[in-house]
Design a protein around this motif. Structure first.
Motif, PDB file in Angstrom:
ATOM      1  N   UNK A 146     -57.232  45.128  29.946  1.00 37.60           N
ATOM      2  CA  UNK A 146     -55.893  45.168  30.551  1.00 37.60           C
ATOM      3  C   UNK A 146     -55.280  43.770  30.548  1.00 37.60           C
ATOM      4  N   UNK A 147     -56.051  42.781  30.938  1.00 38.48           N
ATOM      5  CA  UNK A 147     -55.563  41.390  30.979  1.00 38.48           C
ATOM      6  C   UNK A 147     -55.047  40.984  29.594  1.00 38.48           C
ATOM      7  N   UNK A 148     -55.840  41.264  28.555  1.00 36.49           N
ATOM      8  CA  UNK A 148     -55.466  40.915  27.182  1.00 36.49           C
ATOM      9  C   UNK A 148     -54.223  41.675  26.742  1.00 36.49           C
ATOM     10  N   UNK A 149     -54.194  42.976  26.982  1.00 35.59           N
ATOM     11  CA  UNK A 149     -53.061  43.793  26.543  1.00 35.59           C
ATOM     12  C   UNK A 149     -51.768  43.387  27.230  1.00 35.59           C
ATOM     13  N   UNK A 191     -50.603  40.207  25.514  1.00 34.75           N
ATOM     14  CA  UNK A 191     -50.301  40.250  24.078  1.00 34.75           C
ATOM     15  C   UNK A 191     -49.301  41.320  23.655  1.00 34.75           C
ATOM     16  N   UNK A 192     -49.307  42.453  24.316  1.00 34.30           N
ATOM     17  CA  UNK A 192     -48.580  43.619  23.800  1.00 34.30           C
ATOM     18  C   UNK A 192     -47.154  43.678  24.332  1.00 34.30           C
ATOM     19  N   UNK A 193     -46.203  43.982  23.451  1.00 28.15           N
ATOM     20  CA  UNK A 193     -44.798  44.054  23.853  1.00 28.15           C
ATOM     21  C   UNK A 193     -44.240  45.474  23.754  1.00 28.15           C
ATOM     22  N   UNK A 194     -45.057  46.442  23.395  1.00 25.62           N
ATOM     23  CA  UNK A 194     -44.605  47.828  23.287  1.00 25.62           C
ATOM     24  C   UNK A 194     -44.940  48.617  24.534  1.00 25.62           C
ATOM     25  N   UNK A 231     -50.054  51.103  22.718  1.00 26.96           N
ATOM     26  CA  UNK A 231     -51.431  50.605  22.840  1.00 26.96           C
ATOM     27  C   UNK A 231     -52.076  51.263  24.042  1.00 26.96           C
ATOM     28  N   UNK A 232     -53.372  51.555  23.921  1.00 30.94           N
ATOM     29  CA  UNK A 232     -54.132  52.214  24.977  1.00 30.94           C
ATOM     30  C   UNK A 232     -55.365  51.361  25.265  1.00 30.94           C
ATOM     31  N   UNK A 274     -34.040  46.282  27.786  1.00 28.59           N
ATOM     32  CA  UNK A 274     -33.904  45.121  28.661  1.00 28.59           C
ATOM     33  C   UNK A 274     -35.177  44.285  28.584  1.00 28.59           C
ATOM     34  N   UNK A 275     -35.034  42.980  28.618  1.00 26.68           N
ATOM     35  CA  UNK A 275     -36.188  42.091  28.539  1.00 26.68           C
ATOM     36  C   UNK A 275     -36.928  42.051  29.867  1.00 26.68           C
ATOM     37  N   UNK A 276     -38.262  42.166  29.793  1.00 30.39           N
ATOM     38  CA  UNK A 276     -39.073  42.089  31.007  1.00 30.39           C
ATOM     39  C   UNK A 276     -39.588  40.676  31.227  1.00 30.39           C
ATOM     40  N   UNK A 277     -39.186  39.750  30.367  1.00 31.18           N
ATOM     41  CA  UNK A 277     -39.696  38.399  30.498  1.00 31.18           C
ATOM     42  C   UNK A 277     -41.068  38.273  29.865  1.00 31.18           C
ATOM     43  N   UNK A 278     -41.356  39.119  28.890  1.00 30.74           N
ATOM     44  CA  UNK A 278     -42.649  39.108  28.213  1.00 30.74           C
ATOM     45  C   UNK A 278     -43.505  40.263  28.676  1.00 30.74           C
ATOM     46  N   UNK A 279     -44.465  40.586  27.861  1.00 33.00           N
ATOM     47  CA  UNK A 279     -45.354  41.692  28.190  1.00 33.00           C
ATOM     48  C   UNK A 279     -44.809  43.010  27.686  1.00 33.00           C
TER      49      UNK A 279
END
Length: 175
Positions: A70-73, A76-79, A36-37, A2-7
């Motif tokens: 955290x802000x960057x991840x 940017x990150x979708x996984x 990603x960690x 399901x799409x979270x609307x990004x992130x």
């Protein structure tokens, strides 16, 4: 999925040694995404281990690096994204987590002793690790539950069972 609307597809939070990295890798594989960690991001960006940053620069300097990671991840990150154990301490981070599929992986001190031994090189557990772990959890547990959509006890489950529980609870489809 399901799409979270990004992130990120899933964000894992919880104390050190709870299995965020292991469970995150299993979830990522099952969902067909990357993992990603944010602690690893900090180590890679600074070229220094977390314990070195704590010792050399202090906890406030580390927490600033952590907030930025955290802000960057999140942007940017979708996984699958695993956050460091103390990331939820920052009000800014908790606000950023709103609307995301956040899962709190929890365990008790007995499970922590078995998993981490509470003698690993963890900067916040140097003196009297059991007492320090309990103190950290008293402070952080309400914050973990505040940001989480789902809480999963990892104490008696295998990492595969934890991943399955998360997929079911969030109604995510495997790849």
């Amino acid at each position: 999925m399901t799409d979270t609307g990004g992130g990120p597809a899933v964000v894992l939070v919880g104390p050190m040694g709870v299995g965020k990295t292991t469970v995150g890798a299993i979830l990522a594989e099952r969902l067909g995404v990357t993992c990603r960690d944010t602690d690893r991001d900090i180590v890679e960006s600074t070229g220094r281990e977390i314990s070195e940053i704590f010792l050399d620069d202090g906890e406030p300097a580390f927490r600033e690096l952590e907030r930025a990671a955290v802000r960057t991840a999140l942007a940017e990150h979708t996984g699958v994204l695993s956050l460091g154990g103390g990331a939820v301490l920052a009000e800014e981070t908790r606000a950023l987590l709103a609307g995301h599929r956040v899962v709190y992986l929890e365990m008790d001190v007995h499970a922590a002793v078995k998993r981490v031994g509470l003698d690993a090189p963890r900067p916040l557990l140097v003196i009297n690790p059991r007492q320090q772990w309990r103190k950290l959890m008293e402070e952080r547990r309400p914050l973990y539950t505040e940001v989480a959509r789902v809480t999963v006890d990892t104490g008696t489950r295998t990492p595969e069972e934890v991943a399955e529980t998360i997929l079911d609870a969030l109604e995510l489809k495997e790849a």
